[in-house]
Design a protein around this motif. Structure first.
Motif: not given
Length: 189
Positions: A1-29
């Motif tokens: 269970m702990t391993r599954g929660n940790e994997d889903s947390r990493r996926k969520r963090n990676r998803c938030f990083q991609y969204i933040a990067g996309g917003i920053i890139l669009q702002t620069i453009i």
């Protein structure tokens, strides 16, 4: 269970990083687009060339006079990403502050990032110049200095949505060699 929660947390963090990067890139453009494309510059108006079609001059001190027919090429340089529509205007030629001739610049449109060239034919004469001026010495020396002025009023159209009024001024000095019947110096500010 702990391993599954940790994997889903990493996926969520990676998803938030991609969204933040996309917003920053669009702002620069968007910022670059506003700074470089949406900035509206005043078009430049110049005399590209002036040719003397005919010239008659009398340099006698008692009654100096000149009559000149010139063909001027007016260039309207538009540096904007939208076209510049301008109203018809007059170009006035003067000798020592006295108007000696006037030509018509027709209503037209300078396309985006292009230069529109317009032919203007002007008849100049010294009827309004006072006889006490330097006209006799200028004509006998063979150097007639004229100034040309015009103001173009118009609008820059960006993306058929944004319309901004801009006025462009033409201010040039023309030195006519009355002996050779040519323009030997043409300078514009």
């Amino acid at each position: 269970m702990t391993r599954g929660n940790e994997d889903s947390r990493r996926k969520r963090n990676r998803c938030f990083q991609y969204i933040a990067g996309g917003i920053i890139l669009q702002t620069i453009i968007i910022v670059l687009f506003v700074v470089f494309v949406m900035r509206i510059k005043t078009p430049k108006v110049r005399l590209d060339s002036v040719a003397v079609d005919s010239l008659t001059a009398n340099s006698s001190p008692s009654s100096p006079s000149f009559k000149v027919q010139i063909n001027a090429l007016v260039a309207v340089k538009n540096k904007n990403f939208g076209h510049y529509k301008f109203e018809g205007s007059k170009v006035t030629f003067s000798y020592k502050g006295t108007a000696v001739g006037e030509g018509t610049i027709a209503k037209a449109k300078a396309k985006a990032k292009r230069t529109k060239k317009i032919n203007v034919t002007v008849s100049l004469n010294s009827n309004k110049v006072s006889t006490h001026s330097q006209l006799s010495s200028d004509l006998s020396s063979g150097n007639l200095t004229l100034t040309a002025y015009a103001k173009l009023d118009g609008k820059v159209h960006l993306f058929k949505v944004i319309k901004k009024k801009k006025s462009a001024n033409l201010n040039c000095t023309v030195h006519v060699d009355t002996k050779a019947k040519v323009v030997h110096v043409l300078t514009c500010k």
